[in-house]
Design a protein around this motif. Sequence first.
Motif, PDB file in Angstrom:
ATOM      1  N   LYS A  92       1.253  -1.299  -0.197  1.00 25.71           N
ATOM      2  CA  LYS A  92       0.227   0.407   0.236  1.00 25.71           C
ATOM      3  C   LYS A  92       1.224   0.927  -0.525  1.00 25.71           C
ATOM      4  O   LYS A  92       0.167   2.214  -0.456  1.00 25.71           O
ATOM      5  N   MET A 136       1.991   2.015  -3.493  1.00 22.00           N
ATOM      6  CA  MET A 136       0.949   2.641  -4.253  1.00 22.00           C
ATOM      7  C   MET A 136       0.310   3.609  -3.969  1.00 22.00           C
ATOM      8  O   MET A 136      -0.456   4.153  -4.936  1.00 22.00           O
ATOM      9  N   LEU A 157      -0.655   4.298  -1.069  1.00 21.48           N
ATOM     10  CA  LEU A 157      -2.506   4.364  -0.956  1.00 21.48           C
ATOM     11  C   LEU A 157      -1.873   5.112   0.555  1.00 21.48           C
ATOM     12  O   LEU A 157      -3.112   5.048   1.309  1.00 21.48           O
ATOM     13  N   TRP A 191       0.973   6.536 -12.585  1.00 14.89           N
ATOM     14  CA  TRP A 191      -0.126   5.360 -11.907  1.00 14.89           C
ATOM     15  C   TRP A 191      -0.250   4.301 -13.384  1.00 14.89           C
ATOM     16  O   TRP A 191      -0.890   2.964 -12.963  1.00 14.89           O
ATOM     17  N   TYR A 216      -2.175  -3.174 -10.073  1.00 19.05           N
ATOM     18  CA  TYR A 216      -2.005  -3.358  -8.137  1.00 19.05           C
ATOM     19  C   TYR A 216      -3.444  -4.272  -8.372  1.00 19.05           C
ATOM     20  O   TYR A 216      -4.464  -3.765  -8.661  1.00 19.05           O
ATOM     21  N   SER A 245     -12.612  -0.929 -15.624  1.00 21.13           N
ATOM     22  CA  SER A 245     -12.355   0.347 -15.082  1.00 21.13           C
ATOM     23  C   SER A 245     -10.912   1.030 -15.669  1.00 21.13           C
ATOM     24  O   SER A 245     -10.332   1.831 -14.745  1.00 21.13           O
ATOM     25  N   GLY A 246     -10.084  -0.263 -16.035  1.00 20.50           N
ATOM     26  CA  GLY A 246      -8.556  -0.157 -15.367  1.00 20.50           C
ATOM     27  C   GLY A 246      -7.760   0.507 -16.217  1.00 20.50           C
ATOM     28  O   GLY A 246      -6.938   1.023 -15.939  1.00 20.50           O
ATOM     29  N   THR A 258      -9.145   3.554 -16.564  1.00 19.23           N
ATOM     30  CA  THR A 258     -10.142   4.954 -16.332  1.00 19.23           C
ATOM     31  C   THR A 258      -9.078   6.297 -16.113  1.00 19.23           C
ATOM     32  O   THR A 258      -9.427   6.884 -16.925  1.00 19.23           O
ATOM     33  N   ALA A 259      -8.026   6.091 -15.035  1.00 18.84           N
ATOM     34  CA  ALA A 259      -6.948   6.804 -15.164  1.00 18.84           C
ATOM     35  C   ALA A 259      -5.890   7.243 -16.524  1.00 18.84           C
ATOM     36  O   ALA A 259      -5.997   8.831 -17.317  1.00 18.84           O
ATOM     37  N   LEU A 271      -7.017   7.207 -19.554  1.00 18.40           N
ATOM     38  CA  LEU A 271      -7.990   7.749 -20.569  1.00 18.40           C
ATOM     39  C   LEU A 271      -8.573   9.538 -20.044  1.00 18.40           C
ATOM     40  O   LEU A 271      -8.920  10.467 -20.931  1.00 18.40           O
ATOM     41  N   GLY A 272      -8.161   9.526 -19.488  1.00 13.81           N
ATOM     42  CA  GLY A 272      -8.476  11.017 -18.176  1.00 13.81           C
ATOM     43  C   GLY A 272      -9.928  11.583 -17.899  1.00 13.81           C
ATOM     44  O   GLY A 272     -10.956  10.567 -18.872  1.00 13.81           O
ATOM     45  N   ILE A 273     -10.075  12.500 -18.165  1.00 16.73           N
ATOM     46  CA  ILE A 273     -12.123  12.575 -17.550  1.00 16.73           C
ATOM     47  C   ILE A 273     -12.491  13.109 -18.586  1.00 16.73           C
ATOM     48  O   ILE A 273     -14.085  13.321 -19.423  1.00 16.73           O
ATOM     49  N   PHE A 325      -9.210  -9.466 -11.849  1.00 14.65           N
ATOM     50  CA  PHE A 325      -9.097  -8.245 -11.198  1.00 14.65           C
ATOM     51  C   PHE A 325      -7.433  -8.170 -12.064  1.00 14.65           C
ATOM     52  O   PHE A 325      -7.026  -7.346 -11.470  1.00 14.65           O
ATOM     53  N   ARG A 369      -7.335  -7.043 -14.854  1.00 17.90           N
ATOM     54  CA  ARG A 369      -7.943  -4.631 -14.715  1.00 17.90           C
ATOM     55  C   ARG A 369      -7.026  -4.462 -14.352  1.00 17.90           C
ATOM     56  O   ARG A 369      -6.528  -3.694 -15.529  1.00 17.90           O
ATOM     57  N   LYS A 398     -17.169   8.120 -15.852  1.00 15.92           N
ATOM     58  CA  LYS A 398     -15.808   6.655 -15.476  1.00 15.92           C
ATOM     59  C   LYS A 398     -15.394   6.549 -14.059  1.00 15.92           C
ATOM     60  O   LYS A 398     -15.178   5.546 -13.593  1.00 15.92           O
ATOM     61  N   GLU A 399     -14.980   7.941 -13.321  1.00 12.87           N
ATOM     62  CA  GLU A 399     -14.719   7.924 -12.248  1.00 12.87           C
ATOM     63  C   GLU A 399     -15.146   7.399 -11.359  1.00 12.87           C
ATOM     64  O   GLU A 399     -14.937   7.089 -10.421  1.00 12.87           O
ATOM     65  N   TYR A 436     -15.598   3.913 -11.157  1.00 17.95           N
ATOM     66  CA  TYR A 436     -14.305   2.906 -10.914  1.00 17.95           C
ATOM     67  C   TYR A 436     -14.266   2.828  -9.194  1.00 17.95           C
ATOM     68  O   TYR A 436     -14.051   1.844  -8.599  1.00 17.95           O
ATOM     69  N   ILE A 474      -6.495   8.037  -9.625  1.00 12.79           N
ATOM     70  CA  ILE A 474      -7.696   8.815  -9.785  1.00 12.79           C
ATOM     71  C   ILE A 474      -8.065   9.664  -8.750  1.00 12.79           C
ATOM     72  O   ILE A 474      -7.365   9.704  -7.348  1.00 12.79           O
TER      73      ILE A 474
END
Lengths: 249, 284
Positions: free
Chosen positions: A49, A52, A54, A75, A80, A102-103, A105-106, A108-110, A151, A154, B151-152, B155, B168
Amino acid sequence: MHEPILELSHVSFSYGAKIVLDDINLTIESGDFLGIVGPNGSGKSTLLKILMGLLRPSAGTVKLFGIERHLFRQWTRVGYVAQNVTAFNHGFPATVEEAVMSGLTAALGIFKRPGRPERQMVEDALENAGVCDLKTRMVGELSGGQQQRVFIARALVSRPQLLILDEPTVGVDVDAQERFYELLTTLRKEQGITLLMVSHDIGVVTEQVQSVACLNKKLYFHGSPAEFWSGDTLSRLYGSKARVLHHAH
Amino acid sequence: MFDFLAYTFMQRAFMAGIIAAILCPTIGVYLVLRRLSMIGEMFAHVSLAGVALGIFTGIYPLVSALGLSLLAAALLEALRRTYRMFADLAIAIMISAGISLAVILISLSRAFNADLFSYLFGSVIAITANDLKLVAAVGAVVLALVILLRKELFYIAFDEEAARAAGIPVDLVNSLFVAATALTIAVSMRVVGILLVSSLITVPVAAALQVGRSFRQTVFLSYVYALVAVLSGLFISYHADLAPGGSIVMVCIILFVVSIGIRKVAGIGGRHRVEAEFAGCVEG
Ligand SMILES: Nc1ncnc2c1ncn2[C@@H]1O[C@H](COP(=O)(O)OP(=O)(O)OP(=O)(O)O)[C@@H](O)[C@H]1O
Ligand SMILES: [Mg+2]
């Protein structure tokens, strides 16, 4: 080629007054497969963690890909899979495809929506993890071992260079475990992915990995599996019951 | 039968109702999946305090409700960050604060009147042109925000820790989402009523969850259910001369029961899960 991918120097961590990690120094080079072993509560998950981002270490520095942890933003280069990953809300209506997507998401960006290239990446990750046939199934309705692979897919989908796995083979049967280790070998050899895995299965792990790290608050050992078995690490780590534990596996 | 649509007040009621029917499941699907349905209840109580504040001070009640809800959203985030493990307690405390403030303000302004009741139970005749403008503007902002972050939000709802580990900005997204929830409830209460607005957030989603076979399907179905409920609920309330909140939510409940029936008949869910596990064993 063998630049350090992960560098921990003098990393310590405590939950309140309870010291969980004490002055850990550890370097992982690109292409390595490191297995981390240690008794329950020895701080293995805590260490991951921290890697990562966290949890924040109370002392010491962590570098990923040569960049200090608090400055590190890439990231998507790190995949992870957490220890309790299959303990999600099983009523959640997500298909395998949606969960794996969903993996990204980051990555792709907003503002970007997933398109054809992303769907292809999902396809590849499902293929890699051996769960192509489950694509349209709901994740909550799969078996524990199948979920575990989803997972992993992902974590693989953003094509990371470092894959961090916390006890990924718990609840996976022997056959599937074998296939899982084959997958890890392929990932490492063909795609050059660096692997870091926590496991309690010392016997199996030492057969698979290139180096072993033994953790119990402190780092007791870091070296090759052969060195691990030749020394007295096991009894120092687990106490005199270590033999029994080994035979049990 | 549909001649009532000739009345401007009914047109406004339908427009505001449709906006609420779109906003509520949009927010609700993430609230329900994160087991935070009580947040809907919380903002409803805070909105009541806001409306009471408006009546007491003479501010336009919808505006004071929006303002107080946003303030409560900020407070909730602060509380949740301080007591991470007791998110439900933070919500319970905010509910108590909202309802007690509302009771005090209502008593002070001696406002147990038709105006207050229209906020409590919803109304088809009380929605002014200004109400509708505000509802539409706020609704557009909320919808744009949630679509941008979907998306966010997916997730985070599915696996918050993994989302965090993937880089994120979870805390930021959560704060924006809570604010969007506050706004949704403040604007939806005009039609459905404060007492029932959180039902429009949760029940259509709960019904969609019974039959949805993917996240997309679940979201789509929850919109369908909410729209059916609002449109038919308003229709019934006009013809039977009822406050719209009751009929809208009653239709939601009927749709929920029907969905459970469909699930049972189609054998979706429970049994499949066992089969999947068994298949996993054989395959493995
Ligand atoms: N959230 C927490 N708050 C307080 N203490 C914690 C928390 N999480 C873990 N700990 C403590 O930190 C220590 C290390 O926990 P950690 O989860 O890293 O162990 P682990 O090596 O992964 O164990 P296991 O093999 O059981 O997974 C344990 O003693 C545990 O009790
Ligand atoms: Mg652990």
